[in-house]
Motif scaffolding. Structure first.
Motif, PDB file in Angstrom:
ATOM      1  N   THR A  94       0.838  -1.207   0.000  1.00  0.00           N
ATOM      2  CA  THR A  94       0.000   0.000   0.000  1.00  0.00           C
ATOM      3  C   THR A  94       0.876   1.261   0.000  1.00  0.00           C
ATOM      4  O   THR A  94       2.039   1.230   0.402  1.00  0.00           O
ATOM      5  CB  THR A  94      -0.926   0.040   1.235  1.00  0.00           C
ATOM      6  OG1 THR A  94      -0.104   0.027   2.400  1.00  0.00           O
ATOM      7  CG2 THR A  94      -1.879  -1.157   1.272  1.00  0.00           C
ATOM      8  N   GLU A  95       0.282   2.357  -0.470  1.00  0.00           N
ATOM      9  CA  GLU A  95       0.991   3.646  -0.467  1.00  0.00           C
ATOM     10  C   GLU A  95       1.378   4.041   0.945  1.00  0.00           C
ATOM     11  O   GLU A  95       2.433   4.621   1.185  1.00  0.00           O
ATOM     12  CB  GLU A  95       0.083   4.736  -1.056  1.00  0.00           C
ATOM     13  CG  GLU A  95      -0.111   4.620  -2.537  1.00  0.00           C
ATOM     14  CD  GLU A  95       1.199   4.641  -3.300  1.00  0.00           C
ATOM     15  OE1 GLU A  95       1.919   5.638  -3.218  1.00  0.00           O
ATOM     16  OE2 GLU A  95       1.510   3.642  -3.964  1.00  0.00           O
ATOM     17  N   VAL A 160      -1.473   3.433 -10.425  1.00  0.00           N
ATOM     18  CA  VAL A 160      -2.936   3.450 -10.298  1.00  0.00           C
ATOM     19  C   VAL A 160      -3.500   2.139 -10.850  1.00  0.00           C
ATOM     20  O   VAL A 160      -4.343   1.494 -10.214  1.00  0.00           O
ATOM     21  CB  VAL A 160      -3.542   4.671 -11.043  1.00  0.00           C
ATOM     22  CG1 VAL A 160      -5.037   4.522 -11.226  1.00  0.00           C
ATOM     23  CG2 VAL A 160      -3.233   5.942 -10.281  1.00  0.00           C
ATOM     24  N   ASN A 161      -3.006   1.716 -12.020  1.00  0.00           N
ATOM     25  CA  ASN A 161      -3.491   0.454 -12.603  1.00  0.00           C
ATOM     26  C   ASN A 161      -3.221  -0.724 -11.673  1.00  0.00           C
ATOM     27  O   ASN A 161      -4.092  -1.568 -11.465  1.00  0.00           O
ATOM     28  CB  ASN A 161      -2.826   0.192 -13.963  1.00  0.00           C
ATOM     29  CG  ASN A 161      -3.289   1.190 -14.993  1.00  0.00           C
ATOM     30  OD1 ASN A 161      -4.346   1.811 -14.820  1.00  0.00           O
ATOM     31  ND2 ASN A 161      -2.506   1.379 -16.038  1.00  0.00           N
ATOM     32  N   GLN A 162      -2.012  -0.747 -11.113  1.00  0.00           N
ATOM     33  CA  GLN A 162      -1.633  -1.844 -10.194  1.00  0.00           C
ATOM     34  C   GLN A 162      -2.554  -1.884  -8.977  1.00  0.00           C
ATOM     35  O   GLN A 162      -3.066  -2.932  -8.602  1.00  0.00           O
ATOM     36  CB  GLN A 162      -0.234  -1.557  -9.635  1.00  0.00           C
ATOM     37  CG  GLN A 162       0.871  -2.425 -10.150  1.00  0.00           C
ATOM     38  CD  GLN A 162       2.210  -1.947  -9.546  1.00  0.00           C
ATOM     39  OE1 GLN A 162       2.257  -1.251  -8.541  1.00  0.00           O
ATOM     40  NE2 GLN A 162       3.288  -2.328 -10.204  1.00  0.00           N
ATOM     41  N   LEU A 163      -2.768  -0.703  -8.364  1.00  0.00           N
ATOM     42  CA  LEU A 163      -3.569  -0.647  -7.142  1.00  0.00           C
ATOM     43  C   LEU A 163      -5.038  -0.962  -7.431  1.00  0.00           C
ATOM     44  O   LEU A 163      -5.698  -1.642  -6.646  1.00  0.00           O
ATOM     45  CB  LEU A 163      -3.416   0.715  -6.455  1.00  0.00           C
ATOM     46  CG  LEU A 163      -2.005   1.001  -5.922  1.00  0.00           C
ATOM     47  CD1 LEU A 163      -1.845   2.460  -5.519  1.00  0.00           C
ATOM     48  CD2 LEU A 163      -1.681   0.109  -4.724  1.00  0.00           C
ATOM     49  N   ASP A 174      -3.527  11.941  -6.251  1.00  0.00           N
ATOM     50  CA  ASP A 174      -2.926  11.570  -4.948  1.00  0.00           C
ATOM     51  C   ASP A 174      -1.657  10.769  -5.164  1.00  0.00           C
ATOM     52  O   ASP A 174      -0.639  10.977  -4.509  1.00  0.00           O
ATOM     53  CB  ASP A 174      -3.894  10.707  -4.127  1.00  0.00           C
ATOM     54  CG  ASP A 174      -5.104  11.502  -3.664  1.00  0.00           C
ATOM     55  OD1 ASP A 174      -5.048  12.741  -3.749  1.00  0.00           O
ATOM     56  OD2 ASP A 174      -6.101  10.879  -3.248  1.00  0.00           O
ATOM     57  N   ILE A 175      -1.748   9.824  -6.107  1.00  0.00           N
ATOM     58  CA  ILE A 175      -0.595   8.941  -6.349  1.00  0.00           C
ATOM     59  C   ILE A 175       0.584   9.745  -6.895  1.00  0.00           C
ATOM     60  O   ILE A 175       1.725   9.562  -6.474  1.00  0.00           O
ATOM     61  CB  ILE A 175      -0.984   7.820  -7.359  1.00  0.00           C
ATOM     62  CG1 ILE A 175      -2.125   6.974  -6.798  1.00  0.00           C
ATOM     63  CG2 ILE A 175       0.202   6.955  -7.725  1.00  0.00           C
ATOM     64  CD1 ILE A 175      -1.785   6.109  -5.626  1.00  0.00           C
ATOM     65  N   LEU A 176       0.276  10.681  -7.817  1.00  0.00           N
ATOM     66  CA  LEU A 176       1.346  11.501  -8.407  1.00  0.00           C
ATOM     67  C   LEU A 176       2.028  12.340  -7.328  1.00  0.00           C
ATOM     68  O   LEU A 176       3.260  12.412  -7.260  1.00  0.00           O
ATOM     69  CB  LEU A 176       0.763  12.389  -9.518  1.00  0.00           C
ATOM     70  CG  LEU A 176       1.764  13.229 -10.300  1.00  0.00           C
ATOM     71  CD1 LEU A 176       2.817  12.360 -10.982  1.00  0.00           C
ATOM     72  CD2 LEU A 176       1.060  14.079 -11.367  1.00  0.00           C
TER      73      LEU A 176
END
Ligand code: DC
Length: 227
Positions: A94-95, A160-163, A174-176
């Motif tokens: 997780t992030e 994003v695709n993975q998560l 958020d991810i960026l």
């Protein structure tokens, strides 16, 4: 017999993990996911309520790092990661745990506590080591050193695709932001910052798919490995 070592360093989301696993399978080498060690330590310290107290409880944290009870088990679904016998394979990806890892990774004494554990992965016939400082500090003797990068935007899209594939609901913005903050922390820290070794083979994967990067890597590695 010489243990052959291939290092793959670079920022998160560059495709290192996938490619390191593919290379380990291709060459039948062992695999070290050093980021997982930092993630496991971050998670362990968080669980013990020590993550916010790294500086004030450093000795205790170093002790925990050197005693970390972890196992990597190969299974049909990939590698299972256990912390204190609990399966944390999903949780460490997780992030949130990524940011715990990044905090832990900035503390020199904690990096030192994990150093020998990483070097112990170098077993015959060879090792593919994935991380940030594999070539610059853990395995400077490696036969093949690769630095894999990609633009922050393309790394965020992949993440994003993975998560999402893991069933997690995430926003690209958020991810960026998370990736940019982590890059900054990893590149600007004083000890073992993320940077290419002077003799590394540089690959930018922004516009390349996994197979294309794999081909570039094996072409380079085949020239570097000792027969
Ligand atoms: O590769 P990863 O995203 O799993 O890494 C998690 C964190 O650990 C990342 O912020 C950087 C840090 N790390 C490091 O400092 N040195 C390594 N060899 C591997 C990871």
């Amino acid at each position: 017999m010489t243990v052959q070592i291939i290092t793959i360093d670079g920022p998160s989301g560059s495709g290192k993990g996938t490619l390191a696993a593919k290379l380990a399978e291709h060459y039948q080498f062992h695999l070290l996911d050093s980021g997982a060690l930092y993630r496991l330590l971050g998670l362990s310290l968080k669980k013990q309520d020590l993550l916010e107290k790294l500086e004030t409880h450093l000795e205790q944290c170093v002790h925990i790092a050197s005693q970390l009870n972890i196992q990597f088990l190969s299974s049909e679904q990939g590698t299972k990661v256990l912390l204190d016998n609990e399966d944390v394979s999903q949780q460490i990806r997780t992030e949130e745990v990524g940011s715990f890892a990044s905090k832990v990774a900035a503390i020199p004494q904690l990096r030192t506590a994990l150093l020998q554990r990483q070097r112990d992965f170098a077993q015959a016939p060879g090792l593919v080591a994935d991380g940030r400082d594999m070539a610059t500090s853990i395995f400077p003797q490696a036969q093949a050193k690769i630095y894999l990068t990609a633009s922050a935007q393309s790394r965020a899209e992949r993440r994003v695709n993975q998560l999402q594939a893991m069933g997690l609901d995430v926003k690209i913005s958020d991810i960026l932001a998370n990736i940019e903050a982590r890059d900054k922390r990893d590149m600007e820290r004083e000890v073992a910052p993320l940077k290419p070794a002077t003799d590394a083979y540089m690959i930018d994967s922004s516009a390349l798919n996994i197979d294309e990067v794999f081909k570039l890597m094996t072409t380079y590695i085949d020239k570097k490995l000792v027969n």
